[in-house]
Design a protein around this motif. Sequence first.
Motif, PDB file in Angstrom:
ATOM      1  N   ASN A   1       2.616   1.124   8.513  1.00 44.87           N
ATOM      2  CA  ASN A   1       1.701   1.710   9.494  1.00 44.87           C
ATOM      3  C   ASN A   1       1.801   3.234   9.476  1.00 44.87           C
ATOM      4  OD1 ASN A   1       4.131   2.229  10.737  1.00 44.87           O
ATOM      5  ND2 ASN A   1       3.800   0.873  12.479  1.00 44.87           N
ATOM      6  N   ASP A   2       0.978   3.883  10.301  1.00 41.29           N
ATOM      7  CA  ASP A   2       0.933   5.348  10.302  1.00 41.29           C
ATOM      8  C   ASP A   2       2.264   5.964  10.697  1.00 41.29           C
ATOM      9  OD1 ASP A   2      -1.678   5.269   9.483  1.00 41.29           O
ATOM     10  OD2 ASP A   2      -2.507   5.420  11.524  1.00 41.29           O
ATOM     11  N   ASP A   3       2.996   5.281  11.571  1.00 40.65           N
ATOM     12  CA  ASP A   3       4.296   5.804  11.999  1.00 40.65           C
ATOM     13  C   ASP A   3       5.401   5.512  10.991  1.00 40.65           C
ATOM     14  OD1 ASP A   3       3.196   6.755  14.352  1.00 40.65           O
ATOM     15  OD2 ASP A   3       3.550   4.855  15.416  1.00 40.65           O
TER      16      ASP A   3
ATOM     17  N   LEU B   1      -1.584  -5.773  -4.118  1.00 40.56           N
ATOM     18  CA  LEU B   1      -1.254  -6.402  -5.382  1.00 40.56           C
ATOM     19  C   LEU B   1      -1.726  -5.543  -6.544  1.00 40.56           C
ATOM     20  CD1 LEU B   1      -2.329 -10.054  -4.473  1.00 40.56           C
ATOM     21  CD2 LEU B   1      -0.165  -8.861  -3.971  1.00 40.56           C
ATOM     22  N   THR B   2      -1.278  -5.858  -7.725  1.00 39.11           N
ATOM     23  CA  THR B   2      -1.661  -5.077  -8.901  1.00 39.11           C
ATOM     24  C   THR B   2      -3.150  -5.180  -9.188  1.00 39.11           C
ATOM     25  OG1 THR B   2      -0.996  -6.965 -10.264  1.00 39.11           O
ATOM     26  CG2 THR B   2       0.597  -5.179 -10.026  1.00 39.11           C
ATOM     27  N   ASN B   3      -3.793  -6.262  -8.745  1.00 44.14           N
ATOM     28  CA  ASN B   3      -5.236  -6.387  -8.969  1.00 44.14           C
ATOM     29  C   ASN B   3      -6.056  -5.699  -7.885  1.00 44.14           C
ATOM     30  OD1 ASN B   3      -5.193  -8.074  -6.737  1.00 44.14           O
ATOM     31  ND2 ASN B   3      -5.381  -9.971  -7.900  1.00 44.14           N
ATOM     32  N   GLY B   4      -5.396  -5.020  -6.957  1.00 45.75           N
ATOM     33  CA  GLY B   4      -6.075  -4.292  -5.899  1.00 45.75           C
ATOM     34  C   GLY B   4      -6.235  -5.049  -4.604  1.00 45.75           C
ATOM     35  N   THR B   5      -6.004  -6.357  -4.619  1.00 44.14           N
ATOM     36  CA  THR B   5      -6.129  -7.147  -3.402  1.00 44.14           C
ATOM     37  C   THR B   5      -5.083  -6.696  -2.373  1.00 44.14           C
ATOM     38  OG1 THR B   5      -6.949  -9.079  -4.613  1.00 44.14           O
ATOM     39  CG2 THR B   5      -5.988  -9.485  -2.441  1.00 44.14           C
ATOM     40  N   VAL B   6      -5.496  -6.643  -1.125  1.00 39.07           N
ATOM     41  CA  VAL B   6      -4.597  -6.289  -0.030  1.00 39.07           C
ATOM     42  C   VAL B   6      -4.356  -7.522   0.828  1.00 39.07           C
ATOM     43  CG1 VAL B   6      -4.354  -4.946   2.096  1.00 39.07           C
ATOM     44  CG2 VAL B   6      -5.233  -3.859   0.020  1.00 39.07           C
ATOM     45  N   ILE B   7      -3.105  -7.812   1.114  1.00 43.77           N
ATOM     46  CA  ILE B   7      -2.746  -8.880   2.037  1.00 43.77           C
ATOM     47  C   ILE B   7      -2.145  -8.225   3.264  1.00 43.77           C
ATOM     48  CG2 ILE B   7      -1.425 -10.995   2.379  1.00 43.77           C
ATOM     49  CD1 ILE B   7      -1.341 -11.379  -0.603  1.00 43.77           C
ATOM     50  N   ARG B   8      -2.752  -8.448   4.401  1.00 46.16           N
ATOM     51  CA  ARG B   8      -2.308  -7.822   5.641  1.00 46.16           C
ATOM     52  C   ARG B   8      -1.545  -8.814   6.494  1.00 46.16           C
ATOM     53  NH1 ARG B   8      -7.752  -4.643   7.693  1.00 46.16           N
ATOM     54  NH2 ARG B   8      -7.622  -2.842   6.291  1.00 46.16           N
ATOM     55  N   ALA B   9      -0.486  -8.316   7.099  1.00 41.36           N
ATOM     56  CA  ALA B   9       0.282  -9.125   8.061  1.00 41.36           C
ATOM     57  C   ALA B   9      -0.174  -8.763   9.460  1.00 41.36           C
ATOM     58  CB  ALA B   9       1.779  -8.863   7.915  1.00 41.36           C
ATOM     59  N   ARG B  10      -0.583  -9.754  10.216  1.00 39.75           N
ATOM     60  CA  ARG B  10      -1.124  -9.495  11.564  1.00 39.75           C
ATOM     61  C   ARG B  10      -0.058  -8.935  12.494  1.00 39.75           C
ATOM     62  NH1 ARG B  10      -3.007 -14.940  10.685  1.00 39.75           N
ATOM     63  NH2 ARG B  10      -5.130 -14.908   9.837  1.00 39.75           N
TER      64      ARG B  10
END
Length: 338
Positions: free
Chosen positions: A318-320, A329-338
């Motif tokens: 996060n910003d902090d 991931l290396t393919n550019g996909t982003v997995i976000r944790a809620r």
Amino acid sequence: MHYYYYYLAFVILLLVEFSTCFSPPVAFFRTSIRQQAAAASSVEETIIIETDVIVIGSGIGGLSAAACLASTGNFDVTVCESHDTPGGAAHEWKIKGFHFESGPSLYAGFSPDRSPNPLKHVFQMIDEEPEWITYDRWGTYLPEGKRIKDAVGAEEFYEKLKVCGGPDACHQWERLMKRITPLGEAIFALPSAAVRADAFAGLTMGVRYGPALANVLLKGGSSLQDPFVNILEQEGVTDPFIRNWLDLICFLLQGATTKDAPTTLMAYMLSDFYRPNVTLDFPVGGTQSIVNALVRGVTKRKGSQLLLNTHVETILVNDDKDRAVGVQLTNGTVIRAR
């Protein structure tokens, strides 16, 4: 045995980096992530996947953490594995019809229903477990003698000491076990899964396991984290065969020697190995069956998944910069944790 008590502060997330029935989910998730990568390149947009918890790596530790979290029913868990097979260091392969295993090779404390083994506790929490067979001896070739059918248990080991050890070997071993056994028994009474890091630690440790914790600290204190070689030196264990044998046990358990293995681990294992009527365990189907059970603990829960061939390039914060919030991931996909 990928067992394993390294320190009292052991928690499920540090279990430390353990298929035919698993092949369908492997194929599904592998295809899924590749389709996402193809979509990302075609529309030149970043694909974002949301989940509750992200676990990087599908070794025994990662799968144990993920399966335990998923078993609560409160979290969607995504495990990212860079390789095409789960298990981490615990894997197998076949060459010319012969089956070979790598990684964990010594298992104990799995066949009984009641056991201090932390991985056994994980299996019980996720309601998945391999079938176990037991044995009480193995064949070893030792520099000190011919091939010996080693048996676990105190009485058999004393017979081996008479053959392979020096004139004082039995007395040294007796002195060592007198020092170690009380500590090992104290550790048995304190399940590692009870050592938690949240606000309820006082409730768990203070009410239910307070006496057990006090006993461990009384028996071991700060020496629990010290290398086991310190105990050997304090007890005057100098017999070459005993020292070499203990280095072998350390290597089988942790890939280390007595100079590196913690006292907690060795006190636990020696007390377990050399008690009456002890047996060792082995999973039917080999180490892969341990991995398969942990994978099932993850994938049988709706919303939880294992992604293979999924290399994490960057951990996002996060910003902090005080909390991880996802991975790229290396393919550019982003997995976000809620």
